[in-house]
Design an enzyme around this catalytic site. Structure first.
Site, mmCIF file in Angstrom:
data_model
loop_
_atom_site.group_PDB
_atom_site.id
_atom_site.type_symbol
_atom_site.label_atom_id
_atom_site.label_comp_id
_atom_site.label_asym_id
_atom_site.label_seq_id
_atom_site.Cartn_x
_atom_site.Cartn_y
_atom_site.Cartn_z
ATOM 1 N N GLY A 46 0.618 -3.028 8.170
ATOM 2 C CA GLY A 46 2.024 -3.231 7.837
ATOM 3 C C GLY A 46 2.653 -4.495 8.393
ATOM 4 N N ASP A 72 3.854 -0.526 2.812
ATOM 5 C CA ASP A 72 3.158 0.023 1.640
ATOM 6 C C ASP A 72 3.631 1.408 1.255
ATOM 7 O OD1 ASP A 72 1.938 1.223 4.043
ATOM 8 O OD2 ASP A 72 0.561 2.132 2.602
ATOM 9 N N ASP A 103 10.017 4.215 12.647
ATOM 10 C CA ASP A 103 10.573 5.341 11.906
ATOM 11 C C ASP A 103 10.821 6.469 12.908
ATOM 12 O OD1 ASP A 103 11.297 6.943 9.732
ATOM 13 O OD2 ASP A 103 9.248 7.516 9.295
ATOM 14 N N PHE A 130 12.859 5.375 2.253
ATOM 15 C CA PHE A 130 11.548 4.755 2.333
ATOM 16 C C PHE A 130 11.641 3.335 1.788
ATOM 17 C CE2 PHE A 130 7.041 4.116 1.354
ATOM 18 C CZ PHE A 130 6.476 4.628 2.509
ATOM 19 N N VAL A 131 10.983 2.400 2.453
ATOM 20 C CA VAL A 131 11.024 1.007 2.007
ATOM 21 C C VAL A 131 9.610 0.472 1.768
ATOM 22 C CG1 VAL A 131 13.258 0.408 3.037
ATOM 23 C CG2 VAL A 131 11.180 0.215 4.410
#
Ligand code: IMP
Ligand code: MG
Length: 181
Positions: free
Chosen positions: A51, A165, A109, A158-159
């Site tokens: 990420g 991803d 998160d 959610f991004v």
């Protein structure tokens, strides 16, 4: 734009453009540059794969101190839900012992990945650990965790994009977009 999530069409909206991300990264680098390692040793940038790949690549170009790059692969997500279980997919380099480490993450998160990494790095015996995260979802934190450097604070949605991803896809988008609904 629309994408399919679990067989359903979902709307996607750009949250941060390529230009916004680029400008913010210059700002984060300035903050990091203002905190050189106390002993003048090289800062070890620990990239959390996959990420943080794009973020780290752009960030290190603006660091003006001696820098080394290491990486670690961890996994916690399936689809748009955190599994809560963190897996180390590659070994942490033992040469981090005694070093000043900057963990570079795409997003915080629940914060479980960072808590997990902190414990692992403490076991290795790093001299210090700081965290730089491009994105932070403060409302989703499960424990009292705070990054030292944060690009943007966002809500719970959610991004995807710029390294982030959805089941392995969309990391190559130049912007960060949020999945709606
Ligand atoms: P945490 O352990 O719950 O803080 O989750 C951290 C990891 O979950 C991040 O490094 C991401 O790989 C992934 N993650 C969390 N939220 C998102 C998101 O909105 N989009 C994509 N990946 C996410
Ligand atoms: Mg991920």
């Amino acid at each position: 734009m629309k994408i399919k999530v679990g067989g359903q069409d979902r709307d996607v909206r750009v949250l941060f453009s390529e230009e916004q991300i680029r400008a913010r990264i210059v700002g984060i680098a300035k903050e990091i540059n203002a905190n050189p390692t106390p002993d003048g040793s090289a800062l070890v940038v620990l990239v959390v794969l996959h990420g943080a790949l794009l973020f780290a690549a752009d960030l290190v170009r603006h660091l003006n101190m001696p820098t080394e790059i290491e990486s670690v692969r961890i996994r916690s997500y399936h689809g748009t839900q955190s599994t809560g279980k963190i897996e180390l997919m590659s070994e942490l380099p033992l040469r981090l012992k005694g070093r000043h480490v900057l963990v570079v993450e795409d997003i915080i998160d629940s914060g479980r990945s960072i808590v997990f990494l902190r414990e692992e790095l403490n076991q290795i015996g790093v001299a210090s650990m700081q965290i730089a995260a491009l994105l932070d979802k403060p409302e989703a934190h499960a424990s009292d965790i705070q990054a030292d450097y944060v690009g943007f604070k966002i809500g719970r949605n959610f991004v995807i994009g710029y390294g982030l991803d959805l089941d392995g896809h969309y990391r190559n988008l130049p912007h960060v977009a949020e999945v709606l609904g």
